[in-house]
Design a protein around this motif. Sequence first.
Motif, PDB file in Angstrom:
ATOM      1  N   GLY A   1       0.800  -1.227   0.000  1.00 36.23           N
ATOM      2  CA  GLY A   1       0.000   0.000   0.000  1.00 36.23           C
ATOM      3  C   GLY A   1       0.825   1.265   0.000  1.00 36.23           C
ATOM      4  N   ALA A   2       2.141   1.127  -0.177  1.00 39.19           N
ATOM      5  CA  ALA A   2       2.985   2.331  -0.187  1.00 39.19           C
ATOM      6  C   ALA A   2       3.794   2.374  -1.480  1.00 39.19           C
ATOM      7  N   GLY A   3       3.131   1.979  -2.559  1.00 38.07           N
ATOM      8  CA  GLY A   3       3.775   2.123  -3.878  1.00 38.07           C
ATOM      9  C   GLY A   3       4.314   0.833  -4.471  1.00 38.07           C
ATOM     10  N   GLY A   4       4.228  -0.278  -3.722  1.00 37.62           N
ATOM     11  CA  GLY A   4       4.828  -1.532  -4.194  1.00 37.62           C
ATOM     12  C   GLY A   4       4.258  -2.037  -5.514  1.00 37.62           C
ATOM     13  N   THR A   5       2.942  -1.926  -5.678  1.00 40.59           N
ATOM     14  CA  THR A   5       2.352  -2.445  -6.924  1.00 40.59           C
ATOM     15  C   THR A   5       2.643  -1.514  -8.103  1.00 40.59           C
ATOM     16  N   GLN A   6       3.121  -0.320  -7.825  1.00 37.80           N
ATOM     17  CA  GLN A   6       3.380   0.651  -8.895  1.00 37.80           C
ATOM     18  C   GLN A   6       4.875   0.818  -9.177  1.00 37.80           C
ATOM     19  N   ARG A   7       5.652   1.033  -8.127  1.00 37.74           N
ATOM     20  CA  ARG A   7       7.092   1.288  -8.355  1.00 37.74           C
ATOM     21  C   ARG A   7       7.849   0.002  -8.688  1.00 37.74           C
ATOM     22  N   LEU A   8       7.482  -1.108  -8.038  1.00 42.83           N
ATOM     23  CA  LEU A   8       8.236  -2.350  -8.259  1.00 42.83           C
ATOM     24  C   LEU A   8       8.163  -2.815  -9.721  1.00 42.83           C
ATOM     25  N   PRO A   9       6.965  -2.909 -10.345  1.00 43.13           N
ATOM     26  CA  PRO A   9       6.941  -3.320 -11.765  1.00 43.13           C
ATOM     27  C   PRO A   9       7.651  -2.335 -12.682  1.00 43.13           C
ATOM     28  N   ARG A  10       7.618  -1.049 -12.334  1.00 41.97           N
ATOM     29  CA  ARG A  10       8.354  -0.075 -13.169  1.00 41.97           C
ATOM     30  C   ARG A  10       9.858  -0.345 -13.095  1.00 41.97           C
ATOM     31  N   LEU A  11      10.309  -0.838 -11.927  1.00 44.73           N
ATOM     32  CA  LEU A  11      11.745  -1.044 -11.722  1.00 44.73           C
ATOM     33  C   LEU A  11      12.215  -2.393 -12.259  1.00 44.73           C
ATOM     34  N   ILE A  12      11.483  -3.475 -11.955  1.00 44.30           N
ATOM     35  CA  ILE A  12      11.998  -4.816 -12.310  1.00 44.30           C
ATOM     36  C   ILE A  12      11.128  -5.516 -13.347  1.00 44.30           C
ATOM     37  N   GLY A  13      10.076  -4.852 -13.815  1.00 43.37           N
ATOM     38  CA  GLY A  13       9.188  -5.470 -14.800  1.00 43.37           C
ATOM     39  C   GLY A  13       8.008  -6.157 -14.117  1.00 43.37           C
ATOM     40  N   PRO A  14       6.875  -6.226 -14.824  1.00 37.01           N
ATOM     41  CA  PRO A  14       5.651  -6.741 -14.193  1.00 37.01           C
ATOM     42  C   PRO A  14       5.724  -8.212 -13.797  1.00 37.01           C
ATOM     43  N   HIS A  15       6.384  -9.055 -14.569  1.00 36.24           N
ATOM     44  CA  HIS A  15       6.371 -10.483 -14.234  1.00 36.24           C
ATOM     45  C   HIS A  15       7.109 -10.757 -12.926  1.00 36.24           C
TER      46      HIS A  15
END
Length: 265
Positions: free
Chosen positions: A147-161
């Motif tokens: 709830g602090a950006g994980g679903t948004q920043r993480l895929p931008r950084l390492i890719g959605p899969h």
Amino acid sequence: MNAENWEFKHLVVERDEEGIAVLRLNRPEARNALNLELIAELGRAADMLARDGSVRAVIVTGGEEVFAAGGDIKEMADKYAPDMLNAYGADLSGFEKIERIPKPVIAAVSGYALGGGCELALVCDMIVASETAVFGMPEITLGIIPGAGGTQRLPRLIGPHRAKEMIFTGSFFDARTCLEMGLVNRVVPVERLMEEARELALRCIRNGAVALACAKACVNEGMNTDLYTGLAYERKCFSLLFSTEDQKEGMRAFIEKRRPAFRGR
Ligand code: CAA
């Protein structure tokens, strides 16, 4: 103007003569769990670090065994949606304030960086991890999601899969795996962690502060917009830097075959 109050309950902030500030999470009894008070303190510290002209880079760190164990589960356990929307929705901006400090911000992570702890590392510009660092998004195992950006920043950084694997399984990932995934910049022995983060900060801040602030803004804004809007933003920043003393000094120093003496103006 009043002197800034650098005293915090759950944070320790130290500033050195080279312009590097170390912001250390200090709530060991709860494994640096991020309660509302700590998140608010992060926001206040970020504002102060952004304003303080003597600070040129920031290192965000935690303890040797735990960087941060995530959102405070005990504080959240009995909350309902309106509480979360009102309280956490407002206070998670502490993370965004860290992200928007217009200076290089490096996370130095040792031990567990879980949930909100991992998300805190994600708002930093670079992550240096110790060999003992462990990253994970275990929220799903608690019946919630990051709830602090994980679903948004993480895929931008390492890719959605890869991001979905972390978020859907709640599994923990060691430092080497995170290096391969591109989640961290480098992995070093635990005793070298702060030194490595400091060296990385120094390599950034020997460059001009205005250009660094523009470079950070361009990358961050550009990641959140389409290519042509990002390119237009970059072109403006690039052109505006030609109104700085640092640009004149940097180019003159190159031509005169000497090191530039940037003044951040
Ligand atoms: N919130 C509140 N308290 C926590 C906590 C957390 N996230 N993590 C640890 N604590 C507390 C424990 O409850 C325990 O308290 P007591 O002494 O009162 O029992 C104390 O800290 C020590 O914890 P452990 O005994 O578990 O310590 P450990 O060294 O054996 O394990 C750990 C460390 C692996 C980090 C483990 O504590 C853990 O898995 N913590 C929870 C991780 C987690 O699920 N994080 C996601 C939180 S939700 C979130 O982050 C939402 C968001 O997006 C903002």
